[in-house]
Scaffold this active site. Structure first.
Site, PDB file in Angstrom:
ATOM      1  N   HIS A  48      51.246 -13.463   4.164  1.00 26.23           N
ATOM      2  CA  HIS A  48      52.752 -13.943   3.346  1.00 26.23           C
ATOM      3  C   HIS A  48      52.326 -12.225   2.318  1.00 26.23           C
ATOM      4  O   HIS A  48      50.794 -12.188   1.709  1.00 26.23           O
ATOM      5  CB  HIS A  48      52.978 -14.548   2.530  1.00 26.23           C
ATOM      6  N   TYR A 114      50.610 -13.765 -11.318  1.00 29.76           N
ATOM      7  CA  TYR A 114      50.613 -14.452 -10.239  1.00 29.76           C
ATOM      8  C   TYR A 114      50.992 -13.269  -9.136  1.00 29.76           C
ATOM      9  O   TYR A 114      49.767 -14.497  -8.417  1.00 29.76           O
ATOM     10  CB  TYR A 114      52.348 -15.152 -10.069  1.00 29.76           C
TER      11      TYR A 114
END
Length: 120
Positions: A48, A114
């Site tokens: 991803h 993140y």
């Protein structure tokens, strides 16, 4: 306005590694420059993609996503056809869906951290 965008490879196949990952990041960087999108951060895991992108109010989200996914798929298939076809067939690299959310300046640094942590 800033958007956190995530999308997956077709069937969550782990194709975003090595040279394919490096090419993908270069391709998306060029797409953003060509379309005047502000690419703040980009990283992938093997299956991803995560990006933080600044867009103008005139940018249509569906058009942005079609551009990012469509152009990157076409160029990745052209450059890494043999590697990609080992895992995927039919020329489709990306799942048809995606996640997108706006973010405030207060959360921007957390999202950057993140995204940077992906693939570790």
């Amino acid at each position: 306005m800033y958007f956190h965008i995530i999308w997956c490879t077709k069937y969550r196949k782990r194709i975003l590694k090595g040279n394919v990952k490096d090419s993908f990041i270069q391709i998306v960087s060029k797409i953003c420059i060509d379309n005047k999108y502000e690419l703040v951060e980009i990283n992938t895991d093997e299956d991803h993609v995560n990006l933080l992108v600044g867009l103008s109010p005139q940018d249509s989200i569906p058009v942005v996503m079609k551009t990012l996914k469509g152009v990157s798929a076409r160029l990745l298939n052209a450059k890494h056809k043999d590697e990609i076809q080992k895992e995927l067939w039919g020329g489709h690299i990306w799942s048809p869906s995606y996640y997108i959310a706006t973010t405030s300046d207060n959360l921007k640094e957390n999202i950057i951290k993140y995204i940077q942590s992906q693939g570790e």
